[in-house]
Design an enzyme around this catalytic site. Sequence first.
Site: not given
Length: 154
Positions: A42-44, A47
């Site tokens: 999710g963070c990738t 970003a």
Amino acid sequence: MPAEGQPIPHLTGPSTHGPFDSAQLVGKPFVLYFYPRDNTPGCTTEAQDFRDLHVQFEALGCTIFGVSRDAQKSHERFAEKQSLPFALISDPEETLCTLFGVMKNKNMYGKQVRGIERSTFLIDGAGILQREWRAVRVPGHAAEVLQAVQALGT
């Protein structure tokens, strides 16, 4: 914790682009997006979404900053791997996380863990918190933030 319509305090911290200092952003809007951890799915994606819209944010004079508790080295590797054109702020002592109230107890695989609740904050050129998003769902979020920056009329 800053509230919408109120000024934020002076913010500092180490980042992948050198020291972050909110005083250097006077007159320009900026986005702080808090995310749980480098190199997670999710963070990738989040970003990458901000990366892909970066030119449009820049055209509006708005700077993007990602914030997590990861170490500076982790941020540097993540930024390089994902070709991130914006700075990632390292907050291992949770100073910014605490200030913005993003630390929450969460369930992970049936266990209670304390971590960052994905959240985004839009600060205008006068240092006023204009908008906040909490418990963010990644799909479409970066585009929604871009629309809010456009609405500022910068």
